[in-house]
Each structure stands twice: as C-alpha cells, then as structure tokens.
Design a protein around this motif. Structure first.
Motif, PDB file in Angstrom:
ATOM      1  N   PHE A   1      36.316  40.557  38.040  1.00 28.48           N
ATOM      2  CA  PHE A   1      37.407  41.452  37.648  1.00 28.48           C
ATOM      3  C   PHE A   1      37.016  42.913  37.844  1.00 28.48           C
ATOM      4  O   PHE A   1      37.852  43.726  38.241  1.00 28.48           O
ATOM      5  CB  PHE A   1      37.821  41.216  36.192  1.00 28.48           C
ATOM      6  N   SER A   2      35.771  43.264  37.589  1.00 29.25           N
ATOM      7  CA  SER A   2      35.330  44.651  37.726  1.00 29.25           C
ATOM      8  C   SER A   2      35.341  45.108  39.180  1.00 29.25           C
ATOM      9  O   SER A   2      35.679  46.257  39.470  1.00 29.25           O
ATOM     10  CB  SER A   2      33.923  44.826  37.164  1.00 29.25           C
ATOM     11  N   LEU A   3      34.972  44.226  40.077  1.00 32.46           N
ATOM     12  CA  LEU A   3      34.922  44.574  41.499  1.00 32.46           C
ATOM     13  C   LEU A   3      36.215  44.233  42.244  1.00 32.46           C
ATOM     14  O   LEU A   3      36.270  44.343  43.468  1.00 32.46           O
ATOM     15  CB  LEU A   3      33.745  43.863  42.168  1.00 32.46           C
ATOM     16  N   ASN A   4      37.242  43.799  41.507  1.00 27.44           N
ATOM     17  CA  ASN A   4      38.540  43.407  42.081  1.00 27.44           C
ATOM     18  C   ASN A   4      38.412  42.297  43.121  1.00 27.44           C
ATOM     19  O   ASN A   4      39.197  42.220  44.064  1.00 27.44           O
ATOM     20  CB  ASN A   4      39.282  44.600  42.678  1.00 27.44           C
ATOM     21  N   LEU A   5      37.414  41.444  42.954  1.00 24.49           N
ATOM     22  CA  LEU A   5      37.252  40.315  43.867  1.00 24.49           C
ATOM     23  C   LEU A   5      38.300  39.243  43.614  1.00 24.49           C
ATOM     24  O   LEU A   5      38.595  38.442  44.498  1.00 24.49           O
ATOM     25  CB  LEU A   5      35.848  39.717  43.727  1.00 24.49           C
ATOM     26  N   HIS A   6      38.879  39.237  42.418  1.00 25.39           N
ATOM     27  CA  HIS A   6      39.897  38.227  42.092  1.00 25.39           C
ATOM     28  C   HIS A   6      41.168  38.426  42.916  1.00 25.39           C
ATOM     29  O   HIS A   6      41.914  37.490  43.122  1.00 25.39           O
ATOM     30  CB  HIS A   6      40.216  38.258  40.601  1.00 25.39           C
ATOM     31  N   THR A   7      41.394  39.624  43.430  1.00 26.22           N
ATOM     32  CA  THR A   7      42.583  39.860  44.255  1.00 26.22           C
ATOM     33  C   THR A   7      42.450  39.221  45.631  1.00 26.22           C
ATOM     34  O   THR A   7      43.454  39.010  46.306  1.00 26.22           O
ATOM     35  CB  THR A   7      42.847  41.366  44.410  1.00 26.22           C
ATOM     36  N   ARG A   8      41.231  38.903  46.036  1.00 26.30           N
ATOM     37  CA  ARG A   8      41.015  38.279  47.345  1.00 26.30           C
ATOM     38  C   ARG A   8      41.257  36.774  47.325  1.00 26.30           C
ATOM     39  O   ARG A   8      41.294  36.145  48.375  1.00 26.30           O
ATOM     40  CB  ARG A   8      39.598  38.558  47.835  1.00 26.30           C
ATOM     41  N   ILE A   9      41.380  36.205  46.119  1.00 24.48           N
ATOM     42  CA  ILE A   9      41.642  34.772  45.979  1.00 24.48           C
ATOM     43  C   ILE A   9      42.924  34.611  45.161  1.00 24.48           C
ATOM     44  O   ILE A   9      42.874  34.321  43.971  1.00 24.48           O
ATOM     45  CB  ILE A   9      40.458  34.049  45.302  1.00 24.48           C
ATOM     46  N   PRO A  10      44.085  34.796  45.775  1.00 25.45           N
ATOM     47  CA  PRO A  10      45.341  34.737  45.016  1.00 25.45           C
ATOM     48  C   PRO A  10      45.765  33.316  44.649  1.00 25.45           C
ATOM     49  O   PRO A  10      46.686  33.142  43.858  1.00 25.45           O
ATOM     50  CB  PRO A  10      46.355  35.385  45.964  1.00 25.45           C
ATOM     51  N   GLN A  11      45.101  32.301  45.191  1.00 23.66           N
ATOM     52  CA  GLN A  11      45.478  30.920  44.899  1.00 23.66           C
ATOM     53  C   GLN A  11      45.123  30.519  43.468  1.00 23.66           C
ATOM     54  O   GLN A  11      45.661  29.564  42.939  1.00 23.66           O
ATOM     55  CB  GLN A  11      44.804  29.946  45.874  1.00 23.66           C
ATOM     56  N   ILE A  12      44.210  31.243  42.843  1.00 26.56           N
ATOM     57  CA  ILE A  12      43.773  30.924  41.486  1.00 26.56           C
ATOM     58  C   ILE A  12      44.544  31.781  40.503  1.00 26.56           C
ATOM     59  O   ILE A  12      44.679  32.990  40.690  1.00 26.56           O
ATOM     60  CB  ILE A  12      42.253  31.159  41.332  1.00 26.56           C
ATOM     61  N   ASN A  13      45.047  31.158  39.448  1.00 26.29           N
ATOM     62  CA  ASN A  13      45.707  31.895  38.376  1.00 26.29           C
ATOM     63  C   ASN A  13      44.612  32.474  37.477  1.00 26.29           C
ATOM     64  O   ASN A  13      44.082  31.786  36.607  1.00 26.29           O
ATOM     65  CB  ASN A  13      46.637  30.965  37.592  1.00 26.29           C
ATOM     66  N   TRP A  14      44.272  33.737  37.685  1.00 19.89           N
ATOM     67  CA  TRP A  14      43.140  34.345  37.003  1.00 19.89           C
ATOM     68  C   TRP A  14      43.416  34.572  35.524  1.00 19.89           C
ATOM     69  O   TRP A  14      42.491  34.534  34.711  1.00 19.89           O
ATOM     70  CB  TRP A  14      42.737  35.640  37.702  1.00 19.89           C
ATOM     71  N   ASN A  15      44.667  34.813  35.165  1.00 23.97           N
ATOM     72  CA  ASN A  15      44.985  34.969  33.745  1.00 23.97           C
ATOM     73  C   ASN A  15      44.742  33.662  33.000  1.00 23.97           C
ATOM     74  O   ASN A  15      44.200  33.655  31.896  1.00 23.97           O
ATOM     75  CB  ASN A  15      46.432  35.419  33.564  1.00 23.97           C
ATOM     76  N   LEU A  16      45.135  32.561  33.606  1.00 25.49           N
ATOM     77  CA  LEU A  16      44.909  31.258  32.988  1.00 25.49           C
ATOM     78  C   LEU A  16      43.420  30.915  32.972  1.00 25.49           C
ATOM     79  O   LEU A  16      42.919  30.337  31.995  1.00 25.49           O
ATOM     80  CB  LEU A  16      45.703  30.181  33.726  1.00 25.49           C
ATOM     81  N   THR A  17      42.695  31.285  34.006  1.00 26.16           N
ATOM     82  CA  THR A  17      41.253  31.054  34.053  1.00 26.16           C
ATOM     83  C   THR A  17      40.550  31.802  32.923  1.00 26.16           C
ATOM     84  O   THR A  17      39.689  31.247  32.239  1.00 26.16           O
ATOM     85  CB  THR A  17      40.682  31.499  35.416  1.00 26.16           C
ATOM     86  N   ASP A  18      40.937  33.056  32.717  1.00 25.36           N
ATOM     87  CA  ASP A  18      40.362  33.843  31.631  1.00 25.36           C
ATOM     88  C   ASP A  18      40.725  33.251  30.277  1.00 25.36           C
ATOM     89  O   ASP A  18      39.878  33.177  29.376  1.00 25.36           O
ATOM     90  CB  ASP A  18      40.852  35.294  31.725  1.00 25.36           C
ATOM     91  N   LEU A  19      41.958  32.782  30.141  1.00 25.99           N
ATOM     92  CA  LEU A  19      42.397  32.161  28.891  1.00 25.99           C
ATOM     93  C   LEU A  19      41.595  30.898  28.588  1.00 25.99           C
ATOM     94  O   LEU A  19      41.131  30.695  27.459  1.00 25.99           O
ATOM     95  CB  LEU A  19      43.890  31.843  28.963  1.00 25.99           C
ATOM     96  N   VAL A  20      41.407  30.056  29.573  1.00 27.89           N
ATOM     97  CA  VAL A  20      40.640  28.821  29.376  1.00 27.89           C
ATOM     98  C   VAL A  20      39.189  29.141  29.027  1.00 27.89           C
ATOM     99  O   VAL A  20      38.606  28.534  28.118  1.00 27.89           O
ATOM    100  CB  VAL A  20      40.735  27.913  30.625  1.00 27.89           C
TER     101      VAL A  20
END
Length: 149
Positions: A43-62
C-alpha cells in the motif's frame, strides 16, 4: 509495531514446560507481523494498483479480522499457561494491545469496504439505468430508415 514487540518478548523466553501456548503465540505474532508488513509495503509503494484483480479492501479486512481473532486466542492461551515471568507477562500485554489495534483497524476496514461496495453498486445501477434508457431512445439518424416509408 506491537506485534513485533510481542514477538521479541516471546523470543526471550528460554524455558517452558507446556510450550504449545508459547509456540502458538509465537506463530501468531510472527505471521501477523509478516503479512501486515507485506500489505503495508504494497500500500505504501502503491503496488496494489498494479494488481487490480484483487479486492485489496477485502484483503485488508480479512487480514485484520483474522489477526484480531488469533491474537485474542493466543493471548488468552498464553495468559492461562504462563509462568509469571516478566517476558511472558509482557508478551501477553503486548498481545492484547496488538489485538485491540487490529480490532480498531478491522472496524475501519469494514467501513471502507462497505463504502466502496455501495459506490460500486450505485455505479452499476446507474450504468444499467443509463443503458436501458439509451436503448429505448429513438435515434433519428438518416442511415436508419423505416421500412414502411
């Protein structure tokens, strides 16, 4: 940081007679530290934007939800089985503190996840309504001619 401190406290213990609670606490604190660290880095390096197939909000929640649950279980077990040494007491305290911080983060992640899911639902609904409205509109274009004329 609290998971790291709890992990360091548990690593300073030299002797244990029933070691299962200690090993479980060690596993939970180390796993939470590593997974949260990887997610924080992404999240700090904005690498999550390069993988849009993953729901990052749900990943963080889990991640935060499971960390809260397992820190609670590991801290209760270690508190029940500890031998009243300073390192074990400190590990239990930092385990409960880490659980509390993960619980607050879980609450915030739920709010963020709900907000994003509402935005996606309203966007999908508005796209559906717009598409239905556009399909009902009659275009008066010259290339479309009526057959009865």
């Amino acid at each position: 940081v609290l998971a790291l401190i709890a992990f360091i406290c548990i690593e300073t213990i030299m002797e244990c007679s029933p070691c299962e609670g200690l090993y479980f606490f060690e596993f939970v604190s180390c796993s939470a530290l590593v997974i949260t660290g990887v997610l924080l880095l992404m999240f700090s390096l904005n690498l999550h934007t390069r993988i849009p197939q993953i729901n990052w909000n749900l990943t963080d929640l889990v991640n935060t939800g499971l960390s809260t649950f397992f820190f609670f279980i590991a801290s209760v077990v270690l508190a029940a089985l500890n031998h009243k040494t300073g390192a074990e007491i400190a590990a239990v305290i930092f385990g409960f503190l880490a659980m509390a911080v993960y619980a607050v983060n879980t609450y915030l992640a739920i709010k963020k996840w709900r907000m994003n899911s509402r935005q996606q639902n309203s966007r999908q609904t508005s796209d559906y309504i717009r598409a239905r409205t556009e399909s009902r509109e009659v275009d008066h274009r010259p290339e479309i001619q009526r057959l009865d004329a």
